[in-house]
Design a protein around this motif. Sequence first.
Motif, PDB file in Angstrom:
ATOM      1  N   GLY A 166      93.496  38.438  35.363  1.00 48.38           N
ATOM      2  CA  GLY A 166      92.394  38.845  36.241  1.00 48.38           C
ATOM      3  C   GLY A 166      92.419  40.331  36.495  1.00 48.38           C
ATOM      4  O   GLY A 166      91.371  40.984  36.545  1.00 48.38           O
ATOM      5  N   VAL A 167      93.607  40.918  36.690  1.00 48.52           N
ATOM      6  CA  VAL A 167      93.717  42.357  36.940  1.00 48.52           C
ATOM      7  C   VAL A 167      93.276  43.121  35.694  1.00 48.52           C
ATOM      8  O   VAL A 167      92.529  44.100  35.770  1.00 48.52           O
ATOM      9  CB  VAL A 167      95.161  42.737  37.345  1.00 48.52           C
ATOM     10  CG1 VAL A 167      95.309  44.255  37.450  1.00 48.52           C
ATOM     11  CG2 VAL A 167      95.531  42.066  38.659  1.00 48.52           C
ATOM     12  N   GLN A 168      93.760  42.661  34.528  1.00 48.12           N
ATOM     13  CA  GLN A 168      93.390  43.354  33.298  1.00 48.12           C
ATOM     14  C   GLN A 168      91.875  43.289  33.073  1.00 48.12           C
ATOM     15  O   GLN A 168      91.256  44.251  32.656  1.00 48.12           O
ATOM     16  CB  GLN A 168      94.132  42.710  32.111  1.00 48.12           C
ATOM     17  CG  GLN A 168      95.632  42.977  32.122  1.00 48.12           C
ATOM     18  CD  GLN A 168      96.306  42.495  30.846  1.00 48.12           C
ATOM     19  OE1 GLN A 168      95.662  42.402  29.769  1.00 48.12           O
ATOM     20  NE2 GLN A 168      97.595  42.189  30.927  1.00 48.12           N
ATOM     21  N   LEU A 169      91.278  42.093  33.368  1.00 46.73           N
ATOM     22  CA  LEU A 169      89.839  41.927  33.174  1.00 46.73           C
ATOM     23  C   LEU A 169      89.056  42.886  34.068  1.00 46.73           C
ATOM     24  O   LEU A 169      88.101  43.527  33.657  1.00 46.73           O
ATOM     25  CB  LEU A 169      89.454  40.467  33.457  1.00 46.73           C
ATOM     26  CG  LEU A 169      87.997  40.094  33.207  1.00 46.73           C
ATOM     27  CD1 LEU A 169      87.632  40.307  31.711  1.00 46.73           C
ATOM     28  CD2 LEU A 169      87.752  38.622  33.605  1.00 46.73           C
ATOM     29  N   ALA A 170      89.468  42.992  35.351  1.00 48.46           N
ATOM     30  CA  ALA A 170      88.768  43.864  36.295  1.00 48.46           C
ATOM     31  C   ALA A 170      88.899  45.317  35.876  1.00 48.46           C
ATOM     32  O   ALA A 170      87.927  46.089  35.901  1.00 48.46           O
ATOM     33  CB  ALA A 170      89.338  43.662  37.708  1.00 48.46           C
ATOM     34  N   MET A 171      90.124  45.744  35.443  1.00 47.41           N
ATOM     35  CA  MET A 171      90.319  47.131  35.083  1.00 47.41           C
ATOM     36  C   MET A 171      89.537  47.451  33.815  1.00 47.41           C
ATOM     37  O   MET A 171      89.017  48.567  33.666  1.00 47.41           O
ATOM     38  CB  MET A 171      91.809  47.417  34.879  1.00 47.41           C
ATOM     39  CG  MET A 171      92.616  47.462  36.183  1.00 47.41           C
ATOM     40  SD  MET A 171      91.969  48.646  37.373  1.00 47.41           S
ATOM     41  CE  MET A 171      92.103  50.157  36.450  1.00 47.41           C
ATOM     42  N   ARG A 172      89.473  46.490  32.835  1.00 47.39           N
ATOM     43  CA  ARG A 172      88.725  46.731  31.608  1.00 47.39           C
ATOM     44  C   ARG A 172      87.249  46.933  31.921  1.00 47.39           C
ATOM     45  O   ARG A 172      86.596  47.803  31.350  1.00 47.39           O
ATOM     46  CB  ARG A 172      88.924  45.559  30.634  1.00 47.39           C
ATOM     47  CG  ARG A 172      88.267  45.791  29.283  1.00 47.39           C
ATOM     48  CD  ARG A 172      88.922  44.909  28.228  1.00 47.39           C
ATOM     49  NE  ARG A 172      88.743  43.503  28.488  1.00 47.39           N
ATOM     50  CZ  ARG A 172      87.699  42.779  28.063  1.00 47.39           C
ATOM     51  NH1 ARG A 172      86.752  43.333  27.342  1.00 47.39           N
ATOM     52  NH2 ARG A 172      87.629  41.492  28.327  1.00 47.39           N
ATOM     53  N   ALA A 173      86.718  46.115  32.876  1.00 47.62           N
ATOM     54  CA  ALA A 173      85.308  46.279  33.256  1.00 47.62           C
ATOM     55  C   ALA A 173      85.073  47.656  33.867  1.00 47.62           C
ATOM     56  O   ALA A 173      84.049  48.308  33.613  1.00 47.62           O
ATOM     57  CB  ALA A 173      84.916  45.183  34.233  1.00 47.62           C
ATOM     58  N   VAL A 174      86.024  48.144  34.686  1.00 55.36           N
ATOM     59  CA  VAL A 174      85.882  49.474  35.310  1.00 55.36           C
ATOM     60  C   VAL A 174      85.898  50.553  34.240  1.00 55.36           C
ATOM     61  O   VAL A 174      85.114  51.506  34.272  1.00 55.36           O
ATOM     62  CB  VAL A 174      86.998  49.701  36.354  1.00 55.36           C
ATOM     63  CG1 VAL A 174      87.004  51.140  36.839  1.00 55.36           C
ATOM     64  CG2 VAL A 174      86.833  48.751  37.539  1.00 55.36           C
ATOM     65  N   LEU A 175      86.830  50.398  33.243  1.00 58.47           N
ATOM     66  CA  LEU A 175      86.907  51.400  32.188  1.00 58.47           C
ATOM     67  C   LEU A 175      85.621  51.431  31.379  1.00 58.47           C
ATOM     68  O   LEU A 175      85.165  52.494  30.951  1.00 58.47           O
ATOM     69  CB  LEU A 175      88.102  51.088  31.282  1.00 58.47           C
ATOM     70  CG  LEU A 175      89.501  51.280  31.922  1.00 58.47           C
ATOM     71  CD1 LEU A 175      90.588  50.794  30.975  1.00 58.47           C
ATOM     72  CD2 LEU A 175      89.729  52.729  32.290  1.00 58.47           C
TER      73      LEU A 175
ATOM     74  N   MET B 200      82.636  50.722  32.559  1.00 53.77           N
ATOM     75  CA  MET B 200      81.639  51.383  33.402  1.00 53.77           C
ATOM     76  C   MET B 200      81.835  52.898  33.369  1.00 53.77           C
ATOM     77  O   MET B 200      80.856  53.653  33.432  1.00 53.77           O
ATOM     78  CB  MET B 200      81.745  50.884  34.848  1.00 53.77           C
ATOM     79  CG  MET B 200      81.286  49.447  35.048  1.00 53.77           C
ATOM     80  SD  MET B 200      79.504  49.236  34.756  1.00 53.77           S
ATOM     81  CE  MET B 200      78.831  50.156  36.104  1.00 53.77           C
ATOM     82  N   LEU B 201      83.076  53.335  33.257  1.00 60.40           N
ATOM     83  CA  LEU B 201      83.361  54.780  33.239  1.00 60.40           C
ATOM     84  C   LEU B 201      83.331  55.341  31.821  1.00 60.40           C
ATOM     85  O   LEU B 201      83.660  56.519  31.628  1.00 60.40           O
ATOM     86  CB  LEU B 201      84.727  55.047  33.881  1.00 60.40           C
ATOM     87  CG  LEU B 201      84.841  54.663  35.381  1.00 60.40           C
ATOM     88  CD1 LEU B 201      86.258  54.928  35.884  1.00 60.40           C
ATOM     89  CD2 LEU B 201      83.834  55.440  36.218  1.00 60.40           C
ATOM     90  N   GLU B 202      83.016  54.471  30.790  1.00 62.23           N
ATOM     91  CA  GLU B 202      82.893  54.883  29.397  1.00 62.23           C
ATOM     92  C   GLU B 202      84.210  55.475  28.877  1.00 62.23           C
ATOM     93  O   GLU B 202      84.243  56.488  28.205  1.00 62.23           O
ATOM     94  CB  GLU B 202      81.757  55.896  29.220  1.00 62.23           C
ATOM     95  CG  GLU B 202      80.377  55.340  29.557  1.00 62.23           C
ATOM     96  CD  GLU B 202      79.259  56.329  29.304  1.00 62.23           C
ATOM     97  OE1 GLU B 202      78.705  56.315  28.189  1.00 62.23           O
ATOM     98  OE2 GLU B 202      78.958  57.129  30.234  1.00 62.23           O
ATOM     99  N   MET B 203      85.299  54.848  29.292  1.00 57.80           N
ATOM    100  CA  MET B 203      86.599  55.274  28.798  1.00 57.80           C
ATOM    101  C   MET B 203      87.021  54.362  27.625  1.00 57.80           C
ATOM    102  O   MET B 203      86.816  53.147  27.680  1.00 57.80           O
ATOM    103  CB  MET B 203      87.651  55.197  29.922  1.00 57.80           C
ATOM    104  CG  MET B 203      87.359  56.182  31.059  1.00 57.80           C
ATOM    105  SD  MET B 203      88.596  56.091  32.388  1.00 57.80           S
ATOM    106  CE  MET B 203      90.001  56.781  31.521  1.00 57.80           C
ATOM    107  N   LYS B 204      87.607  54.972  26.597  1.00 58.13           N
ATOM    108  CA  LYS B 204      87.976  54.252  25.383  1.00 58.13           C
ATOM    109  C   LYS B 204      89.358  53.624  25.548  1.00 58.13           C
ATOM    110  O   LYS B 204      90.218  54.178  26.238  1.00 58.13           O
ATOM    111  CB  LYS B 204      88.004  55.195  24.168  1.00 58.13           C
ATOM    112  CG  LYS B 204      86.682  55.884  23.903  1.00 58.13           C
ATOM    113  CD  LYS B 204      85.585  54.890  23.530  1.00 58.13           C
ATOM    114  CE  LYS B 204      84.294  55.593  23.188  1.00 58.13           C
ATOM    115  NZ  LYS B 204      83.240  54.664  22.785  1.00 58.13           N
ATOM    116  N   PRO B 205      89.609  52.468  24.886  1.00 57.88           N
ATOM    117  CA  PRO B 205      90.945  51.866  24.949  1.00 57.88           C
ATOM    118  C   PRO B 205      91.905  52.558  23.972  1.00 57.88           C
ATOM    119  O   PRO B 205      91.484  53.257  23.057  1.00 57.88           O
ATOM    120  CB  PRO B 205      90.689  50.404  24.542  1.00 57.88           C
ATOM    121  CG  PRO B 205      89.511  50.478  23.649  1.00 57.88           C
ATOM    122  CD  PRO B 205      88.647  51.601  24.148  1.00 57.88           C
TER     123      PRO B 205
END
Length: 943
Positions: A836-845, A847-852
Amino acid sequence: DALDTMKKIFMFSLVWSLGGNVDTVEGKERFSEFIRETFQISRFPNSGTVYDYVFDFEGKEFVPFESRTPQFAFNKDLKFSEILVPTKDTFRYSYLMGQFVQVQRGVLFVGDTGTGKSVIMTDALNAQSEKLSLVPFTINFSAQTSSPRTQEMLELKFDKRRKGVIGAPINKKLVCFVDDVNMPAREEYGAQPPIEILRQFMDHNGWYDLKEKTFRSIVDMMYVCAMGPPGGGRTFVTPRFLRWFNVISVTEFDGEAMTGIFDAIMRFQFEKKGTPGTVKGLREPIIKSTLEVYDAALASLLPTPTKSHYLFNLRDFGRVIMGVLMANTEAMTEGTAPCRLWVHEVMRVFYDRLTDDKDRDWLISFVRTTLKKNFSFDLDKIFEHLLTPEDNGSVGIPQARRLLFGDFGDPEGNGKRLYEEMKDPQKVIEVCNSFLEDYNAMSKKPMQLVLFLFMIEHISRICRVLRSPGGHALLVGIGGSGRQSCTQLASFIMDYTVVTIEISKTYGKSEWREDIKRLLTVAGGDGKSTVFLFTDSQIVMESFLEDINNILNSGEVPNIFDQVETDQILMAMRPICTSEGISPTKQNMYEKFLSRVQSNLHVVLAFSPVGSAFTSRLRNFPSLVTCCTIDWFTVWPSDALQSVAESFLQDVEFAKVETRAKCVEMCISMHQDAISISDKFLASERRQNYVTPTSYLELINTYKTLLKVKRDEVNLLQKRYRGGLDALALAESSVGTMKTELIELQPGLVQAQKETQELTDQVEAKMPDVEAQKAIAQKDEAATAAQAAEVKKVKDECESDLAEAIPILNDALKALDTIKKQDIDLVKAMGKPPAGVQLAMRAVLVMLEMKPDKKPDPDKPGAKIDDWWGPAVRLLGTGTLLPTLKSYDKDNIPAKVIGVIRKEFASDENFTPGQIAKASSAAEGLCKWVLAMEGYDRVAKVA
């Protein structure tokens, strides 16, 4: 020889025991004839009466008292009030007094006020004090004197001998002189308590102690007394008291004795001042004329219930002579000047107390006759410089008022204050106005006074009293007549300090005594010239007047100072007595203190004649009349009313001078008419209505107030009327201007009308084309209205969706506010974060257009996979996550970003706040924010 001597001594004793109380000259002559006829052995000489002789123990013969009378010794250092001229009468009574005191026998002198009883007794006791080891002291009785007060005054003079015994100091004898012994009022059962306490000592040689209630014997003490005949507040004294005294009647001085006394005084004073011979030669006419006026006043100006102060005595005679001697006689060169001076002093002593014009006219007439007979001058002639053409050369009441004497008429003189005639009344008014300005500049309570001749008269009279050593004044007048104001200004002119008392609700006897002590200390101890101004409204207790009565009589209030205060007074007097060559004994120092009080303290009483209290007080406290110069404040005369009205109306504007004069006449007439009607009301209804000067001032002020009110009303109406006229004038002017403008614009108007007609014709020609265009426009308008309705519908739906999205957005922002730094640090520190934490942080990234990050795929060697947690940790490490999310540009989210969010997250059933909250509360807030951004974008884009 011894038998003959005894017979003569017996006859002398018989005369002054049985015949001592004969109180008239005729009675003494009859008693003398009786003695000579009845007792052939009397051996009295045939000339004169038996009262004229004293037994000479050396020659063993009767010799005239006159032959034993000491000669008058001239002492230039003596003041007028201190001069004592010995006569056969004063020597006779002093001799008898000395004989009685020597054998410790009481003596009572009875005589009218002014016959010298008190002076003779005091002088005789002082003369015998050293020879007989006497300690004399005086107490004065009044109507308010009480028995406890009397006992207290006496006991303070005693020393304690032994238990239960008090008396004079060792080897001394106390002699108490009780003056006005018959003044105390009778109590319910007819006794006079103060006299009863004296009689208790004489009957039983002591009295009871008021505290211990034990009897105390009194030794080495005796009484001598003086009193006036019963009547006028004085009562008959019980025979049980009189039996202890030898009663001696002190008759008035005859004309010969009075002439001799005052001739010696005037001769002494004229020699002292260097008076020219023309004035010296008028001694006899002055004394003779004064005696005639005095005798005529006694016979004609009799006291009545409404004129109870018509009481004249020899002190009044002396005040006339003192006033003459007070003047600058050495500068008098013309014969009429001393005559005017004598007339002025007679007026001040006798005229000023008169209450009605009938008595005043009588006195002026008598003075006119006396002046003509004894001075050979006509009253009208000596007053001619004061007369005006309207007076027709005759002197009456109005003209007599202009005769003014004083020492302040020339303030720019050579520094000496000379008592002389002030010949120009108008100049005196100007001088007094300058004094008033100085007073107001210095005083905390300035006086707004209008000074006119009437006020100047009373100011000069008060100044005359203050100039006299020990002079006191009784100012009688209704409220508002100016008594206190005149006293304040007169005291300022004479450079005296005015002392008054402040009455409060708690003011009582103790506060009064403290005020009196300060007053006596200032006058006697400090030696400052002081005026004590006391009004009848300040009489909280009648005992106040008893103290005033004592001050007027003797300059002290018995026992007012305690021992400490007395010692302080004596210490202050010691250097003064030493510098003047007086032995600094306690008695001498205290007598010096009293003499300074009598010289420096001037009591000015301001009483109202309204009601019965005034008459009662004059009867109960005779010193108010006998020791004071009376000034009766009469009704304001016409010139006074005119001066006041002119002054008060000075600031009022009048169109004409005649109008102001008429208003002044109106005020005077209304005031005088009110007085006249009040007199008629009194005559018919026996009820008094007092029209006071205050009423006159209120009349003028009321007129001024009403005049101002009415003028303000008229001015307001006038202002409104003028405003209306101005508006009408302005309208008329505007109409004329517009009319002119219309005339000027008339050609342009015709041209404009022509052009308008041409334009109208053109419009009418084009009307068919306009109607066709109108039909097309109406069709377009219907289509546009339909489109607008559709747009409005979509708009309403968007606004509804937007209203729904805004709360979601606000909740997301609030969710961000709930994320704490500790929560972020906890997520950052996770080694293997929950899904759940990873999912939420991925959604934020996203939204901020940050690449993995790319990392090797553990399942496929050589292949790489996306690692979203590395960038998430770095983002969390910056500490700017929350500010970045709060300032996120929600209105411009890229379509690519929002597409990924909707595809991969919004549709994922695990990406809900409830599911994410199971992993982390911080991740829950981030989930809410992402969902809110997606919902807001969806609604905003549709809108």
